[in-house]
Motif scaffolding. Structure first.
Motif, PDB file in Angstrom:
ATOM      1  N   GLY A 106      26.480  29.717 -22.354  1.00 15.43           N
ATOM      2  CA  GLY A 106      25.797  30.316 -21.210  1.00 15.43           C
ATOM      3  C   GLY A 106      25.203  29.352 -20.212  1.00 15.43           C
ATOM      4  N   LEU A 107      25.500  28.073 -20.311  1.00 12.62           N
ATOM      5  CA  LEU A 107      24.832  27.115 -19.418  1.00 12.62           C
ATOM      6  C   LEU A 107      25.383  27.135 -17.994  1.00 12.62           C
ATOM      7  CD1 LEU A 107      24.187  23.928 -21.591  1.00 12.62           C
ATOM      8  CD2 LEU A 107      22.535  25.549 -20.682  1.00 12.62           C
ATOM      9  N   SER A 108      26.629  27.438 -17.820  1.00 15.52           N
ATOM     10  CA  SER A 108      27.311  27.524 -16.520  1.00 15.52           C
ATOM     11  C   SER A 108      28.010  26.214 -16.165  1.00 15.52           C
ATOM     12  CB  SER A 108      26.361  27.913 -15.377  1.00 15.52           C
ATOM     13  OG  SER A 108      25.763  26.762 -14.796  1.00 15.52           O
ATOM     14  N   LEU A 109      28.862  26.329 -15.153  1.00 20.05           N
ATOM     15  CA  LEU A 109      29.599  25.170 -14.633  1.00 20.05           C
ATOM     16  C   LEU A 109      28.942  24.612 -13.372  1.00 20.05           C
ATOM     17  CD1 LEU A 109      33.256  26.462 -15.151  1.00 20.05           C
ATOM     18  CD2 LEU A 109      31.879  25.025 -16.677  1.00 20.05           C
ATOM     19  N   GLU A 110      27.744  25.036 -13.066  1.00 18.76           N
ATOM     20  CA  GLU A 110      26.983  24.494 -11.941  1.00 18.76           C
ATOM     21  C   GLU A 110      26.930  22.965 -12.062  1.00 18.76           C
ATOM     22  OE1 GLU A 110      24.413  24.272  -8.620  1.00 18.76           O
ATOM     23  OE2 GLU A 110      25.417  26.064  -9.410  1.00 18.76           O
ATOM     24  N   PRO A 111      27.317  22.221 -11.015  1.00 24.14           N
ATOM     25  CA  PRO A 111      27.396  20.758 -11.114  1.00 24.14           C
ATOM     26  C   PRO A 111      26.115  20.104 -11.630  1.00 24.14           C
ATOM     27  CG  PRO A 111      28.460  21.486  -9.104  1.00 24.14           C
ATOM     28  CD  PRO A 111      27.826  22.709  -9.710  1.00 24.14           C
ATOM     29  N   GLU A 112      24.943  20.565 -11.187  1.00 30.60           N
ATOM     30  CA  GLU A 112      23.702  19.954 -11.653  1.00 30.60           C
ATOM     31  C   GLU A 112      23.483  20.211 -13.149  1.00 30.60           C
ATOM     32  OE1 GLU A 112      18.905  19.869 -10.649  1.00 30.60           O
ATOM     33  OE2 GLU A 112      20.288  20.816  -9.237  1.00 30.60           O
ATOM     34  N   THR A 113      23.880  21.383 -13.614  1.00 29.36           N
ATOM     35  CA  THR A 113      23.739  21.703 -15.034  1.00 29.36           C
ATOM     36  C   THR A 113      24.728  20.901 -15.861  1.00 29.36           C
ATOM     37  OG1 THR A 113      23.012  23.932 -14.442  1.00 29.36           O
ATOM     38  CG2 THR A 113      23.722  23.585 -16.718  1.00 29.36           C
ATOM     39  N   GLN A 114      25.936  20.739 -15.354  1.00 27.36           N
ATOM     40  CA  GLN A 114      26.914  19.907 -16.046  1.00 27.36           C
ATOM     41  C   GLN A 114      26.422  18.460 -16.127  1.00 27.36           C
ATOM     42  OE1 GLN A 114      30.644  20.735 -17.069  1.00 27.36           O
ATOM     43  NE2 GLN A 114      29.238  22.394 -17.578  1.00 27.36           N
ATOM     44  N   SER A 115      25.773  17.983 -15.069  1.00 27.86           N
ATOM     45  CA  SER A 115      25.188  16.644 -15.086  1.00 27.86           C
ATOM     46  C   SER A 115      24.091  16.538 -16.132  1.00 27.86           C
ATOM     47  CB  SER A 115      24.636  16.312 -13.698  1.00 27.86           C
ATOM     48  OG  SER A 115      23.966  15.070 -13.707  1.00 27.86           O
ATOM     49  N   MET A 116      23.288  17.596 -16.255  1.00 25.38           N
ATOM     50  CA  MET A 116      22.237  17.626 -17.280  1.00 25.38           C
ATOM     51  C   MET A 116      22.840  17.494 -18.675  1.00 25.38           C
ATOM     52  SD  MET A 116      20.968  19.848 -19.775  1.00 25.38           S
ATOM     53  CE  MET A 116      21.505  21.452 -19.234  1.00 25.38           C
ATOM     54  N   ILE A 117      23.916  18.216 -18.931  1.00 33.47           N
ATOM     55  CA  ILE A 117      24.579  18.148 -20.239  1.00 33.47           C
ATOM     56  C   ILE A 117      25.012  16.717 -20.523  1.00 33.47           C
ATOM     57  CG2 ILE A 117      26.613  18.878 -21.559  1.00 33.47           C
ATOM     58  CD1 ILE A 117      26.491  21.528 -19.914  1.00 33.47           C
ATOM     59  N   LEU A 118      25.621  16.070 -19.534  1.00 25.85           N
ATOM     60  CA  LEU A 118      26.138  14.717 -19.733  1.00 25.85           C
ATOM     61  C   LEU A 118      25.028  13.684 -19.878  1.00 25.85           C
ATOM     62  CD1 LEU A 118      29.083  14.909 -17.201  1.00 25.85           C
ATOM     63  CD2 LEU A 118      29.235  14.897 -19.692  1.00 25.85           C
ATOM     64  N   SER A 119      23.837  14.007 -19.398  1.00 25.67           N
ATOM     65  CA  SER A 119      22.692  13.122 -19.606  1.00 25.67           C
ATOM     66  C   SER A 119      22.117  13.277 -21.006  1.00 25.67           C
ATOM     67  CB  SER A 119      21.599  13.434 -18.575  1.00 25.67           C
ATOM     68  OG  SER A 119      22.040  13.179 -17.266  1.00 25.67           O
ATOM     69  N   VAL A 120      22.180  14.482 -21.549  1.00 27.21           N
ATOM     70  CA  VAL A 120      21.562  14.779 -22.837  1.00 27.21           C
ATOM     71  C   VAL A 120      22.420  14.325 -24.017  1.00 27.21           C
ATOM     72  CG1 VAL A 120      20.939  16.705 -24.367  1.00 27.21           C
ATOM     73  CG2 VAL A 120      20.112  16.661 -22.008  1.00 27.21           C
ATOM     74  N   LEU A 121      23.739  14.574 -23.951  1.00 25.49           N
ATOM     75  CA  LEU A 121      24.599  14.337 -25.113  1.00 25.49           C
ATOM     76  C   LEU A 121      24.550  12.905 -25.661  1.00 25.49           C
ATOM     77  CD1 LEU A 121      27.830  16.416 -24.287  1.00 25.49           C
ATOM     78  CD2 LEU A 121      25.995  16.992 -25.888  1.00 25.49           C
ATOM     79  N   PRO A 122      24.690  11.884 -24.828  1.00 23.20           N
ATOM     80  CA  PRO A 122      24.677  10.523 -25.393  1.00 23.20           C
ATOM     81  C   PRO A 122      23.345  10.118 -26.002  1.00 23.20           C
ATOM     82  CG  PRO A 122      24.805  10.445 -22.998  1.00 23.20           C
ATOM     83  CD  PRO A 122      24.994  11.865 -23.377  1.00 23.20           C
ATOM     84  N   VAL A 123      22.243  10.647 -25.459  1.00 23.68           N
ATOM     85  CA  VAL A 123      20.927  10.321 -26.014  1.00 23.68           C
ATOM     86  C   VAL A 123      20.783  10.955 -27.401  1.00 23.68           C
ATOM     87  CG1 VAL A 123      18.433  10.481 -25.709  1.00 23.68           C
ATOM     88  CG2 VAL A 123      19.913  10.123 -23.727  1.00 23.68           C
ATOM     89  N   LEU A 124      21.188  12.214 -27.526  1.00 24.47           N
ATOM     90  CA  LEU A 124      21.133  12.865 -28.831  1.00 24.47           C
ATOM     91  C   LEU A 124      21.965  12.095 -29.851  1.00 24.47           C
ATOM     92  CD1 LEU A 124      21.458  16.647 -27.849  1.00 24.47           C
ATOM     93  CD2 LEU A 124      19.376  15.370 -28.387  1.00 24.47           C
ATOM     94  N   GLU A 125      23.106  11.615 -29.406  1.00 24.39           N
ATOM     95  CA  GLU A 125      23.970  10.865 -30.317  1.00 24.39           C
ATOM     96  C   GLU A 125      23.304   9.561 -30.754  1.00 24.39           C
ATOM     97  OE1 GLU A 125      28.604  10.707 -31.065  1.00 24.39           O
ATOM     98  OE2 GLU A 125      27.984  10.725 -28.977  1.00 24.39           O
ATOM     99  N   ARG A 126      22.691   8.856 -29.818  1.00 27.79           N
ATOM    100  CA  ARG A 126      21.996   7.612 -30.169  1.00 27.79           C
ATOM    101  C   ARG A 126      20.838   7.875 -31.125  1.00 27.79           C
ATOM    102  NH1 ARG A 126      22.590   6.326 -24.619  1.00 27.79           N
ATOM    103  NH2 ARG A 126      20.410   6.835 -24.217  1.00 27.79           N
ATOM    104  N   GLU A 127      20.209   9.028 -30.991  1.00 20.29           N
ATOM    105  CA  GLU A 127      19.082   9.384 -31.863  1.00 20.29           C
ATOM    106  C   GLU A 127      19.539   9.896 -33.224  1.00 20.29           C
ATOM    107  OE1 GLU A 127      15.791   9.069 -31.338  1.00 20.29           O
ATOM    108  OE2 GLU A 127      16.107   8.121 -29.389  1.00 20.29           O
ATOM    109  N   GLY A 128      20.856  10.081 -33.394  1.00 20.18           N
ATOM    110  CA  GLY A 128      21.390  10.539 -34.676  1.00 20.18           C
ATOM    111  C   GLY A 128      21.181  12.018 -34.935  1.00 20.18           C
ATOM    112  N   ILE A 129      21.119  12.821 -33.875  1.00 17.21           N
ATOM    113  CA  ILE A 129      20.868  14.254 -34.020  1.00 17.21           C
ATOM    114  C   ILE A 129      22.196  15.002 -33.973  1.00 17.21           C
ATOM    115  CG2 ILE A 129      19.737  16.274 -33.010  1.00 17.21           C
ATOM    116  CD1 ILE A 129      17.747  14.227 -31.743  1.00 17.21           C
ATOM    117  N   PRO A 130      22.529  15.770 -34.998  1.00 19.61           N
ATOM    118  CA  PRO A 130      23.767  16.553 -34.975  1.00 19.61           C
ATOM    119  C   PRO A 130      23.764  17.541 -33.812  1.00 19.61           C
ATOM    120  CG  PRO A 130      22.876  16.458 -37.199  1.00 19.61           C
ATOM    121  CD  PRO A 130      21.827  15.906 -36.295  1.00 19.61           C
TER     122      PRO A 130
END
Length: 273
Positions: free
Chosen positions: A62-86
């Motif tokens: 339900g997040l949408s394909l809105e460019p700003e929201t897609q940018s938010m997703i791409l900012s969050v994913l690598p940080v979660l990965e570095r923190e070791g969060i599934p």
């Protein structure tokens, strides 16, 4: 053992009153919105602050394909990965992953689960989403070679992949694969995949290894569908019916003697005589 799971939902302010009516037992954390009513990039710090204390994060539905929201997703994913969060990555987050997300060092460098780093990503694509993840490969080709396609996707993204379908596949980048015997055609309804995401996160919260948690959730999801079909028939089932059936499915998993004989035989596979 019994574990209590706390569910936190971060979503945009304007939808919380409507969602909360149907799910009052959830903790809601409001996020800043874009002008079109989706989560804005200004939410990144708040998302990461709470996510770092969680057992698992579901991102995408339900997040949408809105460019700003897609940018938010791409900012969050690598940080979660570095923190070791599934992470359970579904829906619109799969689109972000397919189009922009930098790939990891190949998880295919090892051929077994015992001597490689366990992936933190769990992807749950339907065939159309898998087409995008595999660079626009035709859905017909994926259907014709589903096992190979799912394995390729798992290796490419260094992830556990659930290839959703009539007999969903759970595939690991080191080659392990499980075929799910539970479920029915009535589960092809809006929101069914979102229920699956929640079940995967719950099983991770129970402390299961990620591949086991993912397959267990897929199995439970199908059992919930079978319970709903027993109650209502396959026609007209909704995702809400799956959620209502999930506790009974968990009871079946804990005590298989409760499973009706015809379903038990199907779950156990072909009988050798």
């Amino acid at each position: 053992t019994h574990t209590h799971i706390c569910v936190c939902v971060r979503t945009y302010v304007s939808v919380i009153p409507y969602v909360a009516v149907n799910a009052p037992g959830v903790v809601y954390l409001p996020m800043p919105e874009t002008s079109s009513g989706t989560i804005s990039s200004g939410a990144v710090e708040e998302i990461l602050k709470i996510a770092k204390s969680q057992s698992c994060v579901v991102i995408g539905p339900g997040l949408s394909l809105e460019p700003e929201t897609q940018s938010m997703i791409l900012s969050v994913l690598p940080v979660l990965e570095r923190e070791g969060i599934p992470m359970v990555i579904d829906g619109d987050a799969l689109t972000a992953l397919a189009t922009s997300y930098p790939l990891p060092a190949s998880a295919a460098s090892s051929s077994s689960g015992s001597d490689m780093k366990q992936p933190l990503r769990i992807l749950t694509p339907h065939l159309g989403e898998m087409s995008r993840l595999l660079g626009g490969r035709p859905v017909s080709d994926i259907k014709a070679n589903l096992v190979d396609s799912a394995r390729e996707c798992a290796v490419k993204y260094g992830a556990i992949v659930v290839a959703k379908g009539p007999h969903s596949l759970t595939v690991a980048p080191w080659g392990a694969i499980k075929i799910n015997p539970t479920g029915n055609s009535g589960m092809g309804t809006a929101g069914s995949g979102d229920v699956l995401c929640g079940l995967i996160a719950a099983m991770v919260g129970y402390g299961l290894p990620l591949f086991d948690a993912t397959y267990t959730a897929v199995f439970l999801h199908g059992m919930a569908g079978d319970i709903a079909a027993m109650r209502l028939g396959e026609d007209g089932m909704t995702s809400a019916d799956l959620m209502e059936a999930a506790p009974e499915a968990m009871r079946w998993l804990r005590d298989p003697s409760l499973i009706p004989s015809p379903l038990f035989r199907r779950y156990m596979g072909p009988e050798v005589v």
